[in-house]
Scaffold this active site. Structure first.
Site, PDB file in Angstrom:
ATOM      1  N   SER A  56       0.799  -1.229   0.000  1.00  0.00           N
ATOM      2  CA  SER A  56       0.000   0.000   0.000  1.00  0.00           C
ATOM      3  C   SER A  56       0.828   1.274   0.000  1.00  0.00           C
ATOM      4  O   SER A  56       0.264   2.354  -0.208  1.00  0.00           O
ATOM      5  CB  SER A  56      -0.947   0.006   1.185  1.00  0.00           C
ATOM      6  OG  SER A  56      -1.985  -0.891   0.922  1.00  0.00           O
ATOM      7  N   VAL A 112       1.199  -3.531   4.001  1.00  0.00           N
ATOM      8  CA  VAL A 112       1.165  -4.820   4.713  1.00  0.00           C
ATOM      9  C   VAL A 112       2.506  -5.529   4.807  1.00  0.00           C
ATOM     10  O   VAL A 112       2.630  -6.470   5.588  1.00  0.00           O
ATOM     11  CB  VAL A 112       0.179  -5.853   4.105  1.00  0.00           C
ATOM     12  CG1 VAL A 112      -1.237  -5.593   4.521  1.00  0.00           C
ATOM     13  CG2 VAL A 112       0.318  -5.967   2.635  1.00  0.00           C
TER      14      VAL A 112
HETATM   15  O1  DON Z   1      -4.303  -5.468  -2.230  1.00  0.00           O
HETATM   16  C1  DON Z   1      -3.983  -5.819  -1.103  1.00  0.00           C
HETATM   17  O2  DON Z   1      -4.795  -6.117  -0.247  1.00  0.00           O
HETATM   18  C2  DON Z   1      -2.496  -5.850  -0.775  1.00  0.00           C
HETATM   19  N1  DON Z   1      -1.737  -6.151  -1.923  1.00  0.00           N
HETATM   20  C3  DON Z   1      -2.048  -4.505  -0.304  1.00  0.00           C
HETATM   21  C4  DON Z   1      -2.643  -4.212   0.949  1.00  0.00           C
HETATM   22  C5  DON Z   1      -2.055  -3.117   1.706  1.00  0.00           C
HETATM   23  O3  DON Z   1      -0.850  -2.935   1.919  1.00  0.00           O
HETATM   24  C6  DON Z   1      -3.174  -2.450   2.423  1.00  0.00           C
HETATM   25  N2  DON Z   1      -3.539  -1.143   2.081  1.00  0.00           N
HETATM   26  N3  DON Z   1      -4.174  -0.222   2.326  1.00  0.00           N
END
Ligand code: DON
Length: 325
Positions: free
Chosen positions: A77, A279
């Site tokens: 993210s 994440v």
């Molecule tokens: O799309 C997702 O859920 C993960 N690839 C990225 C999630 C993440 O870092 C959360 N974001 N707001």
């Protein structure tokens, strides 16, 4: 840099004193063993919970790193403010915000929810970031295929990072795509409500979104990106003007109100500095007109923020007057 040093005009005059504090915070946070590493894909689940790094880059290019700052992680993210920035820069805020809001969602980052105008709440959550990918794909250089658009995006990220190490993790990309039921659901839900500009190929948009999440860099590189945002869009290392100052202002405003998942309000209250977490355990912190910081530690709290990263931010503003208010 050297002439500034002779004139004693550094933005942080007592660099040694300052970095000593950063080291102290680093060691203090290292003993924090709370949190769980993200486990929705094996590549993230395998991350060593002991990894802990902090990198700082000032707007005049002074740099400091401690810990695991040269090990690459995927942006996840933390790519969201960057793709949002490119969209603002290329399309104007008026066009971008016809499609996406500016309001914190008050919900989880991947929740199946739109605002009362049937737009995603903001560009920092999954729905908003998928929407931003559709704008970049269909409205910015629409003649580019997905391969060209990948290069275009990565080039931007590299220029923000001062051409430092920036890569792509194909295993993470493939895993994200396999484990993406919720993201696909968000994608289709937004198509049902005509959220996208015309002629959107949803499969391509989703691949593009997963590719942005799977871009890879280390703390040192991400600190330069944060510093470029702190410096109004001019990279402190190359002095290239990568983004317009107005675009950067909009990005920082939404990082401030929406960058830390459903902890954004508390973070804005306690820390008071624009930030974005991902994440993989990374956290970008932008202190406007002063410096960018990146922290990285995989264990996450229940809301999805890096435990050591959040603690570090709190230690930082307890010691220094960086809170905006
Ligand atoms: O799309 C997702 O859920 C993960 N690839 C990225 C999630 C993440 O870092 C959360 N974001 N707001």
């Amino acid at each position: 840099l050297i002439s500034r040093a002779f004139r004693h005009q550094f933005i942080i005059p007592d660099w040694a004193g300052f970095t000593k504090h950063i080291e102290d915070f680093y060691w203090k946070c290292k003993t924090n063993t709370e949190g769980k590493v993200a486990s929705y894909i094996p590549q993230l689940a395998r991350m060593n919970p002991e990894y802990w790094g902090v990198s700082v880059c000032t707007i005049d290019g002074q740099r400091f790193s401690i810990g695991d700052t040269s090990i690459p992680f995927t942006l996840q993210s933390c790519s969201k403010p960057l793709t949002y920035a490119i969209a603002l820069d290329r399309l104007s805020p008026e066009v971008v915000h016809q499609y996406v809001g500016q309001e914190p969602s008050g919900r989880n980052f991947n929740e199946l929810v739109l605002d009362h105008n049937k737009k995603p709440h903001n560009p920092m959550i999954n729905a908003g970031a998928i929407l931003i990918c559709s704008l970049l794909k269909t409205l910015v250089k629409p003649e580019m295929g997905l391969a060209e658009k990948f290069d275009f995006t990565m080039n931007y990220f590299k220029r923000l990072a001062g051409e430092e190490n920036l890569g792509f993790n194909n295993a993470v990309f493939l895993s994200e795509r396999e484990a993406a039921d919720r993201n696909y659901a968000l994608g289709f839900y937004m198509r049902e409500y005509n959220c996208y500009p015309d002629k959107t190929n949803l499969r391509e948009i989703m691949d593009y979104y997963f590719q942005c999440c799977a871009m890879e860099a280390n703390c040192e590189t991400m600190a330069v990106i944060a510093a470029t945002l702190a410096n109004g869009g001019i990279c402190p290392i190359t002095e290239e003007k990568v983004l317009k100052p107005d675009s950067v202002r909009d990005v920082l405003s939404l990082m401030h109100s929406c960058g830390m998942y459903d902890y954004s309000g508390q973070f804005a209250f306690k820390v008071g500095i624009p930030a974005k977490s991902g994440v993989s355990g990374s956290l970008l912190l932008v202190i406007p007109n002063v410096m960018g910081i990146c922290t990285w530690s995989p264990p996450l709290d229940p809301l999805g923020n890096s435990c050591r990263g959040v603690q570090f931010c709190e230690e930082l503003v307890n010691e220094f007057n960086f809170h905006r208010y």
